[in-house]
Design a protein around this motif. Sequence first.
Motif, PDB file in Angstrom:
ATOM      1  N   ILE A 199       0.830  -1.197   0.000  1.00  0.00           N
ATOM      2  CA  ILE A 199       0.000   0.000   0.000  1.00  0.00           C
ATOM      3  C   ILE A 199       0.870   1.255   0.000  1.00  0.00           C
ATOM      4  N   GLY A 200       2.076   1.139   0.557  1.00  0.00           N
ATOM      5  CA  GLY A 200       2.981   2.277   0.597  1.00  0.00           C
ATOM      6  C   GLY A 200       3.696   2.486  -0.734  1.00  0.00           C
ATOM      7  N   PRO A 201       4.361   3.630  -0.890  1.00  0.00           N
ATOM      8  CA  PRO A 201       5.044   3.932  -2.153  1.00  0.00           C
ATOM      9  C   PRO A 201       6.352   3.169  -2.355  1.00  0.00           C
ATOM     10  N   ASN A 202       6.890   2.585  -1.284  1.00  0.00           N
ATOM     11  CA  ASN A 202       8.188   1.921  -1.402  1.00  0.00           C
ATOM     12  C   ASN A 202       8.166   0.537  -0.748  1.00  0.00           C
ATOM     13  N   PRO A 203       7.411  -0.398  -1.311  1.00  0.00           N
ATOM     14  CA  PRO A 203       7.310  -1.730  -0.696  1.00  0.00           C
ATOM     15  C   PRO A 203       8.606  -2.529  -0.739  1.00  0.00           C
ATOM     16  N   ASP A 204       9.553  -2.123  -1.580  1.00  0.00           N
ATOM     17  CA  ASP A 204      10.822  -2.841  -1.673  1.00  0.00           C
ATOM     18  C   ASP A 204      11.877  -2.292  -0.717  1.00  0.00           C
ATOM     19  N   SER A 205      11.492  -1.383   0.156  1.00  0.00           N
ATOM     20  CA  SER A 205      12.431  -0.819   1.124  1.00  0.00           C
ATOM     21  C   SER A 205      12.981  -1.902   2.043  1.00  0.00           C
ATOM     22  N   PRO A 206      14.277  -1.843   2.373  1.00  0.00           N
ATOM     23  CA  PRO A 206      14.846  -2.789   3.350  1.00  0.00           C
ATOM     24  C   PRO A 206      14.126  -2.726   4.696  1.00  0.00           C
ATOM     25  N   ASP A 207      13.530  -1.563   4.999  1.00  0.00           N
ATOM     26  CA  ASP A 207      12.808  -1.431   6.266  1.00  0.00           C
ATOM     27  C   ASP A 207      11.639  -2.403   6.351  1.00  0.00           C
ATOM     28  N   VAL A 208      11.064  -2.751   5.215  1.00  0.00           N
ATOM     29  CA  VAL A 208       9.931  -3.681   5.213  1.00  0.00           C
ATOM     30  C   VAL A 208      10.393  -5.062   5.678  1.00  0.00           C
ATOM     31  N   ILE A 209      11.538  -5.490   5.203  1.00  0.00           N
ATOM     32  CA  ILE A 209      12.079  -6.782   5.652  1.00  0.00           C
ATOM     33  C   ILE A 209      12.371  -6.726   7.141  1.00  0.00           C
ATOM     34  N   ASP A 210      12.962  -5.615   7.598  1.00  0.00           N
ATOM     35  CA  ASP A 210      13.224  -5.455   9.032  1.00  0.00           C
ATOM     36  C   ASP A 210      11.928  -5.576   9.832  1.00  0.00           C
ATOM     37  N   ALA A 211      10.892  -4.895   9.360  1.00  0.00           N
ATOM     38  CA  ALA A 211       9.613  -4.922  10.075  1.00  0.00           C
ATOM     39  C   ALA A 211       9.030  -6.328  10.122  1.00  0.00           C
ATOM     40  N   ALA A 212       9.119  -7.055   9.018  1.00  0.00           N
ATOM     41  CA  ALA A 212       8.600  -8.428   8.975  1.00  0.00           C
ATOM     42  C   ALA A 212       9.364  -9.328   9.937  1.00  0.00           C
ATOM     43  N   VAL A 213      10.672  -9.148   9.996  1.00  0.00           N
ATOM     44  CA  VAL A 213      11.501  -9.942  10.909  1.00  0.00           C
ATOM     45  C   VAL A 213      11.160  -9.610  12.359  1.00  0.00           C
ATOM     46  N   VAL A 214      10.957  -8.329  12.642  1.00  0.00           N
ATOM     47  CA  VAL A 214      10.575  -7.901  13.988  1.00  0.00           C
ATOM     48  C   VAL A 214       9.299  -8.607  14.435  1.00  0.00           C
ATOM     49  N   MET A 215       8.311  -8.696  13.539  1.00  0.00           N
ATOM     50  CA  MET A 215       7.036  -9.295  13.907  1.00  0.00           C
ATOM     51  C   MET A 215       7.185 -10.778  14.233  1.00  0.00           C
ATOM     52  N   GLU A 216       7.967 -11.500  13.425  1.00  0.00           N
ATOM     53  CA  GLU A 216       8.100 -12.939  13.695  1.00  0.00           C
ATOM     54  C   GLU A 216       8.968 -13.195  14.922  1.00  0.00           C
ATOM     55  N   LEU A 217       9.992 -12.386  15.124  1.00  0.00           N
ATOM     56  CA  LEU A 217      10.817 -12.543  16.327  1.00  0.00           C
ATOM     57  C   LEU A 217       9.980 -12.317  17.582  1.00  0.00           C
TER      58      LEU A 217
ATOM     59  N   ALA B 185       1.609  -6.047  12.717  1.00  0.00           N
ATOM     60  CA  ALA B 185       2.260  -6.518  11.494  1.00  0.00           C
ATOM     61  C   ALA B 185       1.794  -5.708  10.294  1.00  0.00           C
ATOM     62  N   ALA B 186       0.484  -5.462  10.221  1.00  0.00           N
ATOM     63  CA  ALA B 186      -0.062  -4.686   9.110  1.00  0.00           C
ATOM     64  C   ALA B 186       0.380  -3.229   9.197  1.00  0.00           C
ATOM     65  N   HIS B 187       0.321  -2.662  10.401  1.00  0.00           N
ATOM     66  CA  HIS B 187       0.717  -1.264  10.609  1.00  0.00           C
ATOM     67  C   HIS B 187       2.186  -1.067  10.230  1.00  0.00           C
ATOM     68  N   HIS B 188       3.045  -1.952  10.723  1.00  0.00           N
ATOM     69  CA  HIS B 188       4.474  -1.886  10.412  1.00  0.00           C
ATOM     70  C   HIS B 188       4.702  -1.905   8.900  1.00  0.00           C
ATOM     71  N   GLY B 189       3.979  -2.764   8.190  1.00  0.00           N
ATOM     72  CA  GLY B 189       4.189  -2.901   6.756  1.00  0.00           C
ATOM     73  C   GLY B 189       3.945  -1.609   6.015  1.00  0.00           C
ATOM     74  N   VAL B 190       2.829  -0.939   6.343  1.00  0.00           N
ATOM     75  CA  VAL B 190       2.498   0.314   5.670  1.00  0.00           C
ATOM     76  C   VAL B 190       3.528   1.390   6.011  1.00  0.00           C
ATOM     77  N   LEU B 191       3.857   1.517   7.302  1.00  0.00           N
ATOM     78  CA  LEU B 191       4.815   2.545   7.717  1.00  0.00           C
ATOM     79  C   LEU B 191       6.186   2.328   7.094  1.00  0.00           C
ATOM     80  N   ALA B 192       6.652   1.075   7.120  1.00  0.00           N
ATOM     81  CA  ALA B 192       7.997   0.775   6.609  1.00  0.00           C
ATOM     82  C   ALA B 192       8.118   1.054   5.120  1.00  0.00           C
ATOM     83  N   ALA B 193       6.991   1.017   4.418  1.00  0.00           N
ATOM     84  CA  ALA B 193       6.993   1.296   2.975  1.00  0.00           C
ATOM     85  C   ALA B 193       6.707   2.761   2.675  1.00  0.00           C
ATOM     86  N   GLY B 194       6.674   3.585   3.731  1.00  0.00           N
ATOM     87  CA  GLY B 194       6.452   5.011   3.523  1.00  0.00           C
ATOM     88  C   GLY B 194       5.015   5.407   3.350  1.00  0.00           C
ATOM     89  N   GLY B 195       4.089   4.546   3.764  1.00  0.00           N
ATOM     90  CA  GLY B 195       2.674   4.850   3.631  1.00  0.00           C
ATOM     91  C   GLY B 195       2.203   5.879   4.630  1.00  0.00           C
TER      92      GLY B 195
END
Length: 336
Positions: free
Chosen positions: A65-83, A185-195
């Motif tokens: 949903i954000g403008p930059n879904p390929d940002s490295p921050d998105v991977i960080d956020a996904a890892v944070v959620m599973e950890l 998890a959903a909130h992190h995804g949007v924010l990390a992609a610059g949404g």
Amino acid sequence: MNVTEFLTSDDPFAGRVSKRMEQVEERLRSETRVDDVVVDSVTSHLADAGGKRLRPLLTLLASEIGPNPDSPDVIDAAVVMELTHLASLYHDDVMDEAPRRRGVPTAHYIFGNSSAIMAGDVLFSRASKIVAGLGQKAIHMHATAFERLCMGQLHEIVGPQPGDDPIEHHIGVLSGKTGSLIAAAAHHGVLAAGGADDQAEQLEQFGEHIGVAFQIADDVIDLVSDGQLTGKTPGTDLLEGVPTMPTLLLRQRAETGDIDEAGAQALRILDEGNLEEGDRLATVVGILRDHQVVVETRDLASAWVDEALGYLEGLHDHRVHEHLVAFAHAMVERMA
């Protein structure tokens, strides 16, 4: 949507997400490892056992949903959620004295309670270090979600107080224990992609509702699942004395005088305890499987999914919309 089927499908979008999930898995392997051969076997135990990875997958989907879904921050956020999720499971298994998780013996069963608790704390610490790099908003949001998770667990332990509605209390527990992290998890995804913040909050509510639906569905699965397929004895929650929606609905019927003989028999057996003896557990499970309260629980889970879908308003023309809808429906399709 079966997650595995989705990630291995021929859909180009799914293929892109699948590659991102591979990055998440690689990071998880790294973040659950420590430079100590003895401790490493504890901290990596659950990650190595696998899992559905629902939370990081939702983070990746929401990031679209954000403008930059390929940002490295998105991977960080996904890892944070599973950890964070993995860490909570270490603690849950100690509290529940669970012998197995994800088809393998639990960490506390192998390494002892103290080691399992400290391993969970290590993973929480790793998640905190990563989220610190995602900015102040992410730190505050994640801390709030973690607090809600802990409060949900505490409310389950303490139980409803005099005057509380047991069903509302149960929903509150589910919202805290599970809804909080799936919402994050959903909130992190949007924010990390610059949404935008409003989009992140919109997806957060979507995640909250499907998290509750997921746990209500689990109350059904505990009764109707094939133990040989799931590795979990049907009625495990009943055996452990954990409140579930079907039994709460049954007790509600008893209070209103609207309970049938089969339901009353199930409650008598539950209240007498000693479910391990003879066929007592199997009898209760058999009664509940065929009872209207299981149908009502299924319907309730589906209703929470329907409410969740309402928070996707305005996203119908977005390419990720159909996948978010499928993700939501997957929460309850497991009950079949």
